[in-house]
Motif scaffolding. Sequence first.
Motif, short mmCIF file in Angstrom:
data_model
loop_
_atom_site.label_atom_id
_atom_site.label_comp_id
_atom_site.label_asym_id
_atom_site.label_seq_id
_atom_site.Cartn_x
_atom_site.Cartn_y
_atom_site.Cartn_z
N GLU A 12 0.65 -1.05 0.10
CA GLU A 12 0.14 0.10 0.10
C GLU A 12 0.82 1.05 0.09
OE1 GLU A 12 -0.76 0.24 4.73
OE2 GLU A 12 -2.34 -0.65 3.51
N ARG A 36 0.91 3.83 -3.11
CA ARG A 36 0.51 5.11 -3.07
C ARG A 36 1.56 6.25 -3.43
NH1 ARG A 36 -0.67 4.83 2.13
NH2 ARG A 36 1.48 5.02 2.86
N ASP A 64 0.99 6.12 -7.49
CA ASP A 64 0.03 6.77 -7.75
C ASP A 64 0.13 8.27 -7.87
OD1 ASP A 64 -1.61 4.39 -8.24
OD2 ASP A 64 -2.67 4.67 -5.99
N ARG A 65 0.85 8.77 -7.01
CA ARG A 65 1.31 10.01 -6.69
C ARG A 65 1.95 10.81 -7.98
NH1 ARG A 65 2.85 10.55 -0.34
NH2 ARG A 65 0.83 10.30 0.48
#
Length: 183
Positions: A105, A109, A112-113
């Motif tokens: 995760e 994350r 994704d950023r």
Amino acid sequence: MTPYSLAFYVDVVTSGTVLGLGPAASPDRVTGVLGSNFGENTFRNSMCRDYGLAEFFWDRDSARHPWSGHHFTLQVHRLAHRDRTLVNETLRARYGRFTPRLRFEKLQRLLDRRGVPLLEIPEVAANAPYFRTFWQPDSHVAVSVMGTYGEYSTPDNLRVGDVYKIQAPMAAEEVEWRRARVG
């Protein structure tokens, strides 16, 4: 997880390389970047150099032909043994300390950023549901994550959601083949 070791994993997934070494890098090039401290397994037409966390694989048509890069794997699960020698000196010098586990995760994350998607793809039958696989279509990197506990999913005391390994390349054709098998 330290920001530096997370940066390493983000760099690998984003670029499809380890310190600029792609899956097709020659054995001499890999040694030039990662050094000569490795274990080597050579068979008739295949070779693996094991740097602890990172492994590079080559094959060739015959002994008369040069080695051709096949793939590399980051055996992230090995870090749970807490053996500091598993992280190559070159990687440690560049990225600092690596912690024993990588939570998927957190990695997802950060990716994704940066606009780097990871798409879940079907797992091969022998590994499902123990592992889940995520693929980055631009770099052709696959991330294998602990999916559930079971006969094959408790190595190295990993938790569900921990990254087991990162591998490149995973070709689009393999992704389509996996999708066709479950579709």
